[in-house]
Scaffold this motif. Sequence first.
Motif, PDB file in Angstrom:
ATOM      1  N   LEU A  83       0.844  -1.196   0.000  1.00 37.41           N
ATOM      2  CA  LEU A  83       0.000   0.000   0.000  1.00 37.41           C
ATOM      3  C   LEU A  83       0.879   1.245   0.000  1.00 37.41           C
ATOM      4  CD1 LEU A  83      -3.148   0.581   0.363  1.00 37.41           C
ATOM      5  CD2 LEU A  83      -2.561   1.086   2.738  1.00 37.41           C
ATOM      6  N   ARG A  84       0.640   2.135  -0.965  1.00 37.79           N
ATOM      7  CA  ARG A  84       1.513   3.307  -1.100  1.00 37.79           C
ATOM      8  C   ARG A  84       0.821   4.370  -1.943  1.00 37.79           C
ATOM      9  NH1 ARG A  84       7.722   2.582  -3.285  1.00 37.79           N
ATOM     10  NH2 ARG A  84       8.543   4.609  -2.633  1.00 37.79           N
ATOM     11  N   ASP A  85       0.964   5.620  -1.571  1.00 32.78           N
ATOM     12  CA  ASP A  85       0.415   6.720  -2.348  1.00 32.78           C
ATOM     13  C   ASP A  85       1.098   6.767  -3.711  1.00 32.78           C
ATOM     14  OD1 ASP A  85       0.240   9.562  -3.395  1.00 32.78           O
ATOM     15  OD2 ASP A  85      -1.039   9.734  -1.614  1.00 32.78           O
ATOM     16  N   PHE A  86       0.310   6.912  -4.771  1.00 33.85           N
ATOM     17  CA  PHE A  86       0.888   6.860  -6.115  1.00 33.85           C
ATOM     18  C   PHE A  86       1.923   7.952  -6.345  1.00 33.85           C
ATOM     19  CE2 PHE A  86      -2.124  10.205  -6.999  1.00 33.85           C
ATOM     20  CZ  PHE A  86      -1.601  10.902  -8.082  1.00 33.85           C
ATOM     21  N   ARG A  87       1.816   9.058  -5.592  1.00 31.54           N
ATOM     22  CA  ARG A  87       2.778  10.150  -5.748  1.00 31.54           C
ATOM     23  C   ARG A  87       4.181   9.745  -5.293  1.00 31.54           C
ATOM     24  NH1 ARG A  87      -1.895  11.673  -3.607  1.00 31.54           N
ATOM     25  NH2 ARG A  87      -3.168  13.289  -4.599  1.00 31.54           N
ATOM     26  N   GLU A  88       4.273   8.708  -4.502  1.00 28.11           N
ATOM     27  CA  GLU A  88       5.559   8.263  -3.967  1.00 28.11           C
ATOM     28  C   GLU A  88       6.256   7.252  -4.867  1.00 28.11           C
ATOM     29  OE1 GLU A  88       4.635   6.624  -0.184  1.00 28.11           O
ATOM     30  OE2 GLU A  88       3.842   8.500   0.636  1.00 28.11           O
ATOM     31  N   LEU A  89       5.604   6.845  -5.950  1.00 27.57           N
ATOM     32  CA  LEU A  89       6.156   5.805  -6.812  1.00 27.57           C
ATOM     33  C   LEU A  89       7.081   6.407  -7.857  1.00 27.57           C
ATOM     34  CD1 LEU A  89       2.835   3.817  -7.383  1.00 27.57           C
ATOM     35  CD2 LEU A  89       4.754   3.097  -5.942  1.00 27.57           C
ATOM     36  N   ASP A  90       8.360   6.073  -7.772  1.00 30.57           N
ATOM     37  CA  ASP A  90       9.286   6.533  -8.801  1.00 30.57           C
ATOM     38  C   ASP A  90       9.333   5.500  -9.934  1.00 30.57           C
ATOM     39  OD1 ASP A  90      10.816   4.433  -7.800  1.00 30.57           O
ATOM     40  OD2 ASP A  90      12.231   5.745  -6.758  1.00 30.57           O
ATOM     41  N   ARG A  91      10.124   5.780 -10.955  1.00 26.08           N
ATOM     42  CA  ARG A  91      10.190   4.884 -12.121  1.00 26.08           C
ATOM     43  C   ARG A  91      10.626   3.473 -11.725  1.00 26.08           C
ATOM     44  NH1 ARG A  91      11.182   5.015 -17.965  1.00 26.08           N
ATOM     45  NH2 ARG A  91      10.522   7.194 -17.906  1.00 26.08           N
ATOM     46  N   GLU A  92      11.599   3.387 -10.845  1.00 24.83           N
ATOM     47  CA  GLU A  92      12.100   2.069 -10.434  1.00 24.83           C
ATOM     48  C   GLU A  92      10.998   1.245  -9.777  1.00 24.83           C
ATOM     49  OE1 GLU A  92      15.716   0.131  -7.728  1.00 24.83           O
ATOM     50  OE2 GLU A  92      15.426   2.299  -7.807  1.00 24.83           O
ATOM     51  N   ALA A  93      10.244   1.879  -8.902  1.00 20.43           N
ATOM     52  CA  ALA A  93       9.149   1.178  -8.222  1.00 20.43           C
ATOM     53  C   ALA A  93       8.052   0.777  -9.210  1.00 20.43           C
ATOM     54  CB  ALA A  93       8.567   2.057  -7.118  1.00 20.43           C
ATOM     55  N   LEU A  94       7.738   1.677 -10.147  1.00 19.77           N
ATOM     56  CA  LEU A  94       6.713   1.374 -11.145  1.00 19.77           C
ATOM     57  C   LEU A  94       7.096   0.169 -11.988  1.00 19.77           C
ATOM     58  CD1 LEU A  94       5.899   5.020 -12.282  1.00 19.77           C
ATOM     59  CD2 LEU A  94       4.281   3.454 -11.195  1.00 19.77           C
ATOM     60  N   LEU A  95       8.331   0.161 -12.457  1.00 27.52           N
ATOM     61  CA  LEU A  95       8.783  -0.948 -13.298  1.00 27.52           C
ATOM     62  C   LEU A  95       8.830  -2.255 -12.514  1.00 27.52           C
ATOM     63  CD1 LEU A  95      11.615   0.810 -15.362  1.00 27.52           C
ATOM     64  CD2 LEU A  95       9.333   0.160 -16.135  1.00 27.52           C
ATOM     65  N   ALA A  96       9.255  -2.183 -11.264  1.00 27.64           N
ATOM     66  CA  ALA A  96       9.321  -3.392 -10.438  1.00 27.64           C
ATOM     67  C   ALA A  96       7.929  -3.985 -10.237  1.00 27.64           C
ATOM     68  CB  ALA A  96       9.959  -3.067  -9.088  1.00 27.64           C
TER      69      ALA A  96
END
Length: 258
Positions: free
Chosen positions: A94-107
Amino acid sequence: MDLGLKGRTAIVCASSRGLGKACALSLAREGVAIVINGRDEKALAATRDEIVKATGAQVTAIIADVGTKEGQDALLAACPEPDILINNNGGPPLRDFRELDREALLAGVVQNMVTPIELIQRVVPGMTRKKFGRIVNITSVSVKMPILGLDLSSGARAGLTAFMAGPARDLAAHNITVNHLLPGMFDTDRLRNSTGRMAKMQGKSDADMAAQRQATVPAKRFGEAHEIGEICAFLCSVQAGYVTGQSILVDGGLFNAV
């Protein structure tokens, strides 16, 4: 009902606990030889022993990260041409979408979309030769009903569903089915962890948060893992050979639609 699975083989991903474990247990009860998988050696060994004791089935435990090529290689070395593939994997927390960087998105996309597609690509040739294959992807009710904070998980799982819509129809002629199970709120470690994070964010106790979440389910309870396991086993059966390309909700009525 005899599901016609005796003597079949299956790879069940992320199956040392929770929904994956329940699917492995249900298939083992039907006489399927199972390859289970996890990264926690102690939990995986305990699950293997539990399934063997309960069913007498052949169970091979593979310690591996299914999201890596090495992990997938290890699973397929243990069962090169499975009749059944159950794709299951934990999702991003669970995480606010604003906190997701590219690395997290790709993972997250690799975890919940790319990995199951890669495994499907690798098992389909053997299934095609045998004229039998059952693929079940465990996704989430969030594919149809997005859950705030689980946006990455929802998006990646929805991507998997959309991606496999075409291949599911193409594979049907070879007696290979591809279906998706969309669990709602099940009493698993993942649910308890997400409930704890929600409770902390809202300044509530874990018990109060769990009760609040449970109250939103028309069935007024959380699901039990074995309920997913039994539906999964049926989708792998001979009787379910005419069911493919479907997203099957198992959510106690949570998603409110016709």
